[in-house]
Design a protein around this motif. Structure first.
Motif, PDB file in Angstrom:
ATOM      1  N   PHE A  23      -0.708  33.578  -5.497  1.00  7.60           N
ATOM      2  CA  PHE A  23       0.010  32.710  -4.556  1.00  7.60           C
ATOM      3  C   PHE A  23       1.503  33.055  -4.640  1.00  7.60           C
ATOM      4  N   PRO A  24       1.916  34.118  -3.961  1.00  5.16           N
ATOM      5  CA  PRO A  24       3.301  34.604  -4.060  1.00  5.16           C
ATOM      6  C   PRO A  24       4.342  33.516  -3.773  1.00  5.16           C
ATOM      7  N   GLY A  25       5.365  33.491  -4.625  1.00  2.00           N
ATOM      8  CA  GLY A  25       6.447  32.534  -4.443  1.00  2.00           C
ATOM      9  C   GLY A  25       6.263  31.230  -5.187  1.00  2.00           C
ATOM     10  N   THR A  26       5.175  31.127  -5.977  1.00  2.30           N
ATOM     11  CA  THR A  26       4.925  29.862  -6.687  1.00  2.30           C
ATOM     12  C   THR A  26       5.518  29.850  -8.095  1.00  2.30           C
ATOM     13  N   PHE A  54      -3.542  12.822  -0.507  1.00  2.00           N
ATOM     14  CA  PHE A  54      -4.458  11.960  -1.259  1.00  2.00           C
ATOM     15  C   PHE A  54      -5.890  12.140  -0.750  1.00  2.00           C
ATOM     16  N   ASP A  55      -6.051  12.127   0.572  1.00  2.00           N
ATOM     17  CA  ASP A  55      -7.392  12.278   1.158  1.00  2.00           C
ATOM     18  C   ASP A  55      -7.977  13.656   0.837  1.00  2.00           C
ATOM     19  N   MET A  56      -7.111  14.697   0.814  1.00  2.00           N
ATOM     20  CA  MET A  56      -7.589  16.048   0.494  1.00  2.00           C
ATOM     21  C   MET A  56      -8.095  16.100  -0.952  1.00  2.00           C
ATOM     22  N   ILE A  57      -7.336  15.487  -1.858  1.00  2.00           N
ATOM     23  CA  ILE A  57      -7.732  15.467  -3.272  1.00  2.00           C
ATOM     24  C   ILE A  57      -9.056  14.720  -3.437  1.00  2.00           C
ATOM     25  N   LEU A  58      -9.165  13.563  -2.796  1.00  2.76           N
ATOM     26  CA  LEU A  58     -10.395  12.766  -2.893  1.00  2.76           C
ATOM     27  C   LEU A  58     -11.599  13.535  -2.361  1.00  2.76           C
ATOM     28  N   HIS A  80       4.889  21.944  -6.885  1.00  2.63           N
ATOM     29  CA  HIS A  80       5.110  21.450  -5.522  1.00  2.63           C
ATOM     30  C   HIS A  80       4.832  22.555  -4.504  1.00  2.63           C
ATOM     31  N   GLU A  81       5.351  23.752  -4.781  1.00  2.00           N
ATOM     32  CA  GLU A  81       5.123  24.882  -3.878  1.00  2.00           C
ATOM     33  C   GLU A  81       3.644  25.283  -3.868  1.00  2.00           C
ATOM     34  N   LEU A  82       3.031  25.274  -5.048  1.00  2.00           N
ATOM     35  CA  LEU A  82       1.604  25.602  -5.119  1.00  2.00           C
ATOM     36  C   LEU A  82       0.796  24.598  -4.311  1.00  2.00           C
ATOM     37  N   GLY A  83       1.123  23.314  -4.467  1.00  3.12           N
ATOM     38  CA  GLY A  83       0.428  22.268  -3.708  1.00  3.12           C
ATOM     39  C   GLY A  83       0.613  22.435  -2.209  1.00  3.12           C
ATOM     40  N   ARG A  84       1.821  22.856  -1.803  1.00  4.28           N
ATOM     41  CA  ARG A  84       2.095  23.073  -0.379  1.00  4.28           C
ATOM     42  C   ARG A  84       1.219  24.194   0.175  1.00  4.28           C
ATOM     43  N   GLN A  85       1.117  25.292  -0.592  1.00 12.09           N
ATOM     44  CA  GLN A  85       0.296  26.414  -0.138  1.00 12.09           C
ATOM     45  C   GLN A  85      -1.185  26.043  -0.082  1.00 12.09           C
ATOM     46  N   LEU A  86      -1.630  25.260  -1.061  1.00 14.54           N
ATOM     47  CA  LEU A  86      -3.038  24.859  -1.085  1.00 14.54           C
ATOM     48  C   LEU A  86      -3.355  23.892   0.059  1.00 14.54           C
ATOM     49  N   ALA A  87      -2.390  23.049   0.412  1.00 16.74           N
ATOM     50  CA  ALA A  87      -2.596  22.115   1.521  1.00 16.74           C
ATOM     51  C   ALA A  87      -2.752  22.887   2.832  1.00 16.74           C
ATOM     52  N   GLN A  88      -2.023  23.988   2.959  1.00 18.19           N
ATOM     53  CA  GLN A  88      -2.105  24.813   4.168  1.00 18.19           C
ATOM     54  C   GLN A  88      -3.368  25.675   4.183  1.00 18.19           C
ATOM     55  N   HIS A  89      -3.781  26.108   2.979  1.00 18.16           N
ATOM     56  CA  HIS A  89      -4.950  26.993   2.867  1.00 18.16           C
ATOM     57  C   HIS A  89      -5.878  26.492   1.752  1.00 18.16           C
ATOM     58  N   PRO A  90      -6.669  25.446   2.030  1.00 17.12           N
ATOM     59  CA  PRO A  90      -7.546  24.849   1.007  1.00 17.12           C
ATOM     60  C   PRO A  90      -8.525  25.828   0.372  1.00 17.12           C
ATOM     61  N   ASP A  91      -8.816  26.941   1.062  1.00 14.37           N
ATOM     62  CA  ASP A  91      -9.726  27.925   0.492  1.00 14.37           C
ATOM     63  C   ASP A  91      -9.129  28.562  -0.774  1.00 14.37           C
ATOM     64  N   GLY A  92      -7.825  28.371  -0.979  1.00 10.60           N
ATOM     65  CA  GLY A  92      -7.166  28.916  -2.162  1.00 10.60           C
ATOM     66  C   GLY A  92      -7.557  28.220  -3.452  1.00 10.60           C
ATOM     67  N   PHE A  93      -8.143  27.031  -3.353  1.00  9.29           N
ATOM     68  CA  PHE A  93      -8.536  26.307  -4.568  1.00  9.29           C
ATOM     69  C   PHE A  93      -9.494  27.130  -5.424  1.00  9.29           C
TER      70      PHE A  93
END
Length: 203
Positions: free
Chosen positions: A51-54, A150-154, A63-76
């Motif tokens: 995850f470049p830039g994290t 929150f909903d994404m985490i749940l 925070h940056e990692l969470g932002r990237q994951l929110a945009q691309h959930p497949d990254g989990f």
């Protein structure tokens, strides 16, 4: 040595309960704390490569990692492939140290106990839960938390009702910290009694 698995969805009070077990004399391995440590050490360059830039100043910017994951959930899945083996290695080292020290029982605080199959590695499961409204209030009061996040985490966590159903012991943190502490001490006493009776011969 009896291995207790501690879990609970976000905002349920799991970290607080883990500290109460530690105060009661139960050695605790906190997966969240391990991840924080890894993000400031050996995992940082690996996460940054995926995850470049994290990584900033050698530490994962959550925070940056969470932002990237929110945009691309497949990254989990990519993140878990990096972090989970490192966390498991630390867990194994913890268990070896406690076994050598002669610990009667230990606790593994694992947020994704059911989701990752870690429940198969423990002898007893303690689930922390609370009223859904209290959970939502707690989580949304956190910095950088939104309804969407929150909903994404749940959505990635086993439903609370399912966790409660699979628990050997349930701790409801809807009440005071004193009541929660009493419940923790009650569970510790019950486990010690069961160990003395030989309920966990294969532990």
């Amino acid at each position: 040595m009896l291995t207790i698995g501690l879990t609970g969805s976000i905002g349920m009070g799991k970290s607080t309960v883990g500290k109460l077990f530690a105060e009661a004399g139960i050695p605790l391995n906190d997966s969240d704390a391990v991840v924080h440590d890894l993000y400031a050490g050996e995992a940082a360059p690996l996460v940054d490569a995926a995850f470049p830039g994290t990584m900033k100043d050698g530490v994962v910017d959550r925070h940056e990692l969470g932002r990237q994951l929110a945009q691309h959930p497949d990254g989990f899945k990519r993140l878990e492939a990096i972090v989970h083996p490192l966390v498991r290695k630390r867990e194994t080292e913890f268990l070896e140290r406690q076994r050598a020290a002669g610990a009667e029982m230990v606790m593994l605080d694992i947020p994704l106990l059911f989701e990752t199959g870690a429940w198969e590695r423990v002898d007893v499961i303690v689930v922390v839960s609370t009223d859904p409204q209290i959970q939502r209030q707690r989580v949304l009061a956190r910095d950088d938390m939104t309804e969407e996040k929150f909903d994404m985490i749940l959505s990635r966590q086993t439903p609370d009702a399912e966790k409660r159903r699979r628990a050997d012991y349930l701790i409801d943190t809807s009440h005071s910290i004193e009541q929660t502490r009493e419940r923790v001490l009650e569970i510790v006493a019950d486990l010690k009694m069961r160990i003395a009776k030989g309920d966990f011969r294969n532990a």
